[in-house]
Design an enzyme around this catalytic site. Structure first.
Site, mmCIF file in Angstrom:
data_model
loop_
_atom_site.group_PDB
_atom_site.id
_atom_site.type_symbol
_atom_site.label_atom_id
_atom_site.label_comp_id
_atom_site.label_asym_id
_atom_site.label_seq_id
_atom_site.Cartn_x
_atom_site.Cartn_y
_atom_site.Cartn_z
ATOM 1 N N VAL A 103 1.813 4.814 28.369
ATOM 2 C CA VAL A 103 0.648 5.404 28.943
ATOM 3 C C VAL A 103 -0.284 4.149 29.263
ATOM 4 C CG1 VAL A 103 0.996 7.554 27.937
ATOM 5 C CG2 VAL A 103 -0.475 5.801 26.924
ATOM 6 N N HIS A 125 -6.230 -8.033 34.415
ATOM 7 C CA HIS A 125 -4.986 -8.515 34.600
ATOM 8 C C HIS A 125 -4.872 -9.824 34.960
ATOM 9 C CE1 HIS A 125 -2.266 -5.009 33.810
ATOM 10 N NE2 HIS A 125 -3.550 -4.219 34.230
ATOM 11 N N LYS A 184 1.303 -2.048 27.577
ATOM 12 C CA LYS A 184 2.512 -2.635 28.260
ATOM 13 C C LYS A 184 2.667 -3.921 29.007
ATOM 14 C CE LYS A 184 1.984 0.984 31.827
ATOM 15 N NZ LYS A 184 0.650 1.499 31.277
ATOM 16 N N ARG A 210 -3.390 -12.958 32.085
ATOM 17 C CA ARG A 210 -2.296 -13.791 32.265
ATOM 18 C C ARG A 210 -2.826 -15.390 32.665
ATOM 19 N NH1 ARG A 210 -2.149 -10.573 37.109
ATOM 20 N NH2 ARG A 210 -2.371 -11.739 39.083
ATOM 21 N N GLU A 255 4.287 -5.508 38.365
ATOM 22 C CA GLU A 255 3.392 -4.808 37.898
ATOM 23 C C GLU A 255 2.518 -3.974 38.766
ATOM 24 O OE1 GLU A 255 0.717 -3.510 35.237
ATOM 25 O OE2 GLU A 255 1.992 -4.770 34.218
#
Length: 179
Positions: free
Chosen positions: A8, A50, A13, A54, A86
């Protein structure tokens, strides 16, 4: 190896997928195929989160909002990189609702992308258990995402659901994978 990672929103994830890619890649090239189009302030904030997440991990970003099978067309065909997509839910939305979208081509596009990779990790979302009723367009989108997730999971070597940042293996094992 083809790995599907689901969960979710906010489950961890994406971070888990990045860790797996870094481990699998070793010194090999890593690509982060970003499928989220930067619509609105919330979208821009999520994309920036994000990117920060990374930083320093050695990913080269490819923005690919549709036609996932061509994501590596500009890359050296001999490098056999580790690729992280992604994410599937954004890609499907782009294909369903974007101009000239081809949602029925996504699975084949993923398989084409996988054929050019050492390892392919695809992040997807679990959006099927909220119990809400939706309009026909959203219901079709949810159905399509479920079908793509099933097809990808059948083809995958490993399927992992991340629950509260804990990986739960539903299929296969990542184990000690050779680079």
């Amino acid at each position: 190896m083809l790995i599907i990672i689901t969960g979710v929103s906010g489950s961890g994830k994406s971070e888990y997928a990045e860790q797996i890619c870094c481990r699998l890649a070793g010194d090999n090239k890593k690509y982060y195929v970003a499928t989220m189009q930067p619509f609105g302030e919330e979208g821009r904030i999520r994309i920036e989160k994000h990117k920060r997440q990374r930083e320093g991990k050695g990913f080269e970003t490819i923005e690919q909002y549709q036609n996932i099978g061509s994501a590596l067309d500009c890359c050296d065909k001999e490098e056999r990189p580790v690729v992280l997509v992604e994410c599937m839910s954004n890609l499907l939305a782009n294909e369903c609702f974007g101009e000239a979208g081809k949602p029925d081509d996504i699975f084949d596009g993923c398989m084409k992308l996988y054929s050019g990779c050492r390892h392919l990790v695809i992040v997807t979302n679990e959006v099927f258990s909220d119990g809400c009723e939706y309009d026909a367009g959203t219901t079709d989108y949810i159905r399509r995402l479920g079908e793509i997730n099933v097809r990808l999971s059948r083809a995958a070597d490993a399927v992992v659901e991340v629950v509260y940042s804990i990986p739960v293996f539903l299929k296969g094992d990542i184990g000690d994978v050779d680079n």
